[in-house]
Every structure is written in structure tokens, then in C-alpha cells.
Enzyme design. Sequence first.
Site, PDB file in Angstrom:
ATOM      1  N   GLU A 158       0.810  -1.228   0.000  1.00  0.00           N
ATOM      2  CA  GLU A 158       0.000   0.000   0.000  1.00  0.00           C
ATOM      3  C   GLU A 158       0.839   1.271   0.000  1.00  0.00           C
ATOM      4  OE1 GLU A 158      -2.717  -0.951  -0.699  1.00  0.00           O
ATOM      5  OE2 GLU A 158      -2.846  -2.938   0.186  1.00  0.00           O
ATOM      6  N   GLY A 159       1.933   1.248  -0.724  1.00  0.00           N
ATOM      7  CA  GLY A 159       2.819   2.417  -0.777  1.00  0.00           C
ATOM      8  C   GLY A 159       4.008   2.215   0.141  1.00  0.00           C
TER       9      GLY A 159
END
Length: 589
Positions: free
Chosen positions: A433-434
Amino acid sequence: MSDYIHPQRDAEFVLNELVQFDQLCKATGQDEVNAELASVILTEAGKLGNGVLAPLNKVGDLNHPTLVDIDGQSGVESGVRETAGFADAYREYMDGGWSSLTGAEEFGGQNLPNVLGTAVNEIWQSANLAFALCPLLGQGAIESISHHGSDQLKQAYLPKMISGEWTGTMNLTEPDAGTDLAAVKTKAVPVNDHYLITGQKIFITWGDHQMTDNIVHLVLARLPDAPAGVKGISLFVVPKFMLDEQGNPAQRNDAYAVSLEHKLGIHGSPTCVMSFGDNGGAVGYLVGEPNKGLAYMFTMMNHARQGVGLQGLAVSEASYQHALEYAKERIQGTQKDGSRYSIIKFPDVRRMLMQMKSSTEAMRALCLVASAEIDRGNSARVELLTPIVKGWVTELAQELTYLGVQIHGGMGFIEETGAAQFYRDARILTIYEGTTGIQGLDLVGRKTLANGGQHLAELLDEIAEGISRFEALGGQFDLAAQQCRIALENGIAARQWLLDNKQDLSAPGSASVSFMMLFGYLCGGWLMAKSALQAKAKLDAGEGDPEFLNTKLTSAQFFCEHMVPRTQSCLASIQAGSESIMKLDELQF
């Protein structure tokens, strides 16, 4: 193991003393929900976590999901078979109503506070991280459809997703488009009331399995006339099985897992390469308006980012409990009289255990406080804390699970002891997620520079008030309070440096991770200081369990004395600027 160190006790302490759970429930119109009910829910969740999910943790690590011919007729690999035992565990999870805990009442949810759902989710993640990734992705998909889907989409999909009968996924990344979503090539062509999706997505967590009779994929794709870049991305619901007139799964959609990744950790979680449209096009339905898919996906991603931060806490807690049990049982030292004793008596082992214990408590406090801001609707604070929760907690989890292995000594390097699995499983969390770098850029860019540092200044003011109260405690906390005061000054200086150097295009990116880590340690220290204040007040009033509260005081003291000073090195790195980072020519590396 003594029950006062059990994470549920600490979660309840944070809910009651830092989040002010009863007041939160009244303020949000949930008068029937209170701390007593939360305690019962956490206790019941612990039974499922300890009795069902935890025993499957090592099973999933050793017995990976496989790509198989599901129907036995096609003669080709057509689906993912999850690890044996996971389907039964998921059925117990669903039948217990755990999937619907925080879901909207109109779609069959229990509408309990988000922060309580976060505390419960820690139990699943701690017990079995690979398993718990499945419902986590479903919760994120529910958020996105709830906020942006049409009434028709909501009615068709949310009741079954909230009940847990159907799971959800997030399909962003492609072979040529990792973080750079402007490079997304998946296409969506309108046909009557739907779209035909063609393209391939990679790294899709729980992209396929047989635990439920449908899977709802959220897929980023481009319309034929879409503008270039991120402004031309739309979001689509692509079900594994299309729905009949009664809303039940029927015809198989053209969306398949075509391979599984071989990973460092989380082996029980199938990470799929998903192919859409190999046989003419996967049927999909537009979420919201065309070309606004990236904004809609961020609703899901921001939920997932706090969820992944929580996973960093959960796997660290599991590693700590494992290491603590070993340290108590491992006989190593010999006294003058010939008697032997366990390694928990060694000062350096205690240093590592205290680092694990106090850090998980600081991480838990931050995760739950940030989650409660979602319940309060304090969007500016949620936006500010989310990259810190995701970035700082998952980075610290790397260190804590490393210490879990270290405490085991040579046995930690041996898979049979189980310590290494937590270390391997944690490694993905700074990437999901990043990456950490993306979280740092988000914090310095969109969350600080974009508003002139106003939201960060408001947080610093609140921290300053808490530290002033902490300084008044005195006694054993003199040094701890002093370190918190220095950390606050470091945070103020870091914010000002960022604002003063924003004209240097390389400065924000060069400083971003150190900036994020500084504020992680500062927020952790602030919340541990608040915990000490609340614990001391309860002790003085003769309330609560003295053993637990005194332990909390020592844990807070340790974190502020030994972990919070790290803000000084973070500030030094920030203020060193970008010169030496950017100086070398590419050929000189």
C-alpha cells in the site's frame, strides 16, 4: 504468561484512557456501545484468534496455496486452492459476525465504532497475518463502494461483502506500472450497461480462493477516450461470478488468477497475477464517475494503509510474546552456587524485551488513536496520522521482529522455533500500500507543505500541552519528560526546516523518511507520556490493577528514555539537506 502483559489489557487501557471510548460512543450517537461491551467483544475475538487462527499460522507458512483445476473438468489450472484449514477458519470468522462488526446497519452491519474494529483486527493479524489479509482487503473494498458506488452497486454487493459471504480485492499494480499508476494500461470498453475489462494486474492479495462463493475485485482501468496520466483512470467492480436476477453468483466472469508469487513471507496468503479478459472481456461496472478512479481507490487505500500499520503492530506483538516465552524458559547462565537461570535475567535480553514491549505499546496507542479520529470525523488529523501509522509502525516492526529472532540466539535462525516467520512476514509491510518512501513523501507533501504546515502545527500544539503535564509528574519521569521536550523541539525544528527549504526541489524527498520517522517517535512518546499520566492518576485514586498500571509506568519511562531520543538523529539527517544525497553522478554509484 502473566495476564497483565496480555495485549488485550493494553488495548482496553488505550481505548478507555487515551481514546475515551465511552465519550466517543456518546458523541457519535452510539449510546448502547461502551467499554464493557468492548471488553466482551475483545475477549471473544481472542478465543477465535488463539483457538482457531493462531494454530494455522505455521500451517500456512509451510503449506502454501496452489493453483489447480478447481472444477476437475477443464484440464487447466483455473483457480487457487487455499491452505487446508483456512476455509473452515474463515467460516467460523464469518459465522461469528466478525466481518460485519463495523459495517453499515442498512446493509446488515453492526455499526460498531471503527476504533473497536481496529482493536479486534489486531487480534486476527497477530494470530495469523496471512489469513487476516483476506478480510482486511474486503474491508477496504467495502469502504470504497460505500463512499463512491451507486445505490445499485451498494445494494448488489455490500450486504454479502459486509456479512463476509463475499470477499474483496484491490487491483492497482501492473507489470509496467508499480507506484506510477499513470502507466496503467488495463482497458475498459463500454457495452450497454456494463464495461468489458482487459488487462493484467500483479501482486493481488487473496486474488482468488475457494473460501467464499464470490470475490469482488476493484480494478483500475482506462476508458477509450480517457485523458492521459492519472486523470484518466476509472474504477470498476469486477465480480468473479456475475450475478443473476436474484443477486446470486451465476456465470463465471472472465477474471482469473493465472499464477501465484513465491514470496519471502506470508506464505498462507495467495498473491496472484490476475488476468482480465483473456476470453473476450471481463464484465465490470463503473464505480462513481468516469476518470475519477484514483481518488476513489484512495478511499480504499487509506483504509488499507492504517490497516497495514496495524499489521506492523500485530506481528511485533506476536514476535514479542514468542521471544518472551523463550527468554523465560531458556536456561543459559550459571551462578556461583552452581544453580542455573534463564536468559531473561540478562540485562541485554531485558533491554531487547523492553524495547519490544514498550514499542508495541506506543504503536498500539498510535494505531488506536488514529483510528478513533475516523470515528470523530476529524479528516485533517486522519490524513496527517495515516502515513505515520503506516510508515513508522511498519518500519519499527522490522526492528522489533529482528529482536525477536535475536533473543532466541542461534535458535532464532532455525525455522522450527517459529521466530523467523514473524521476521519474514513483517518484511512486506513496509512495501504494501505504498512503500515507506511513498508514506514519507505523502507526509511532507500533501499533508504538510500543501497546507503550509498548519495541520502539523495543530498536532504539535496538542503534543506540547501533553508534555507540559508529563513534566509535572517529576520523580522517575524527569529524564523521560526531558527527552520528550527535546523531541518536541526537534519536531518543531523539522517542520520549520521543511517550510524554509521547500524551494529546493530535492529537499522534501531527501528528508521525507527521516521526517516521518521523527514524528513517529514523537507521537509515540507523547502517547506513552499520556499513558503514564493516566496510569498514575488511577493508581493515586486506588483504581484498576496496580501491577498492570505500574508496569505501564515503567514501559512509558523506558520508551521515552530509550526510543524517543532517536528524534535527534532524525533531525540531524533532515537538516543535513539534499546535497550529498544528490551529488553523485549516476555512473559514480
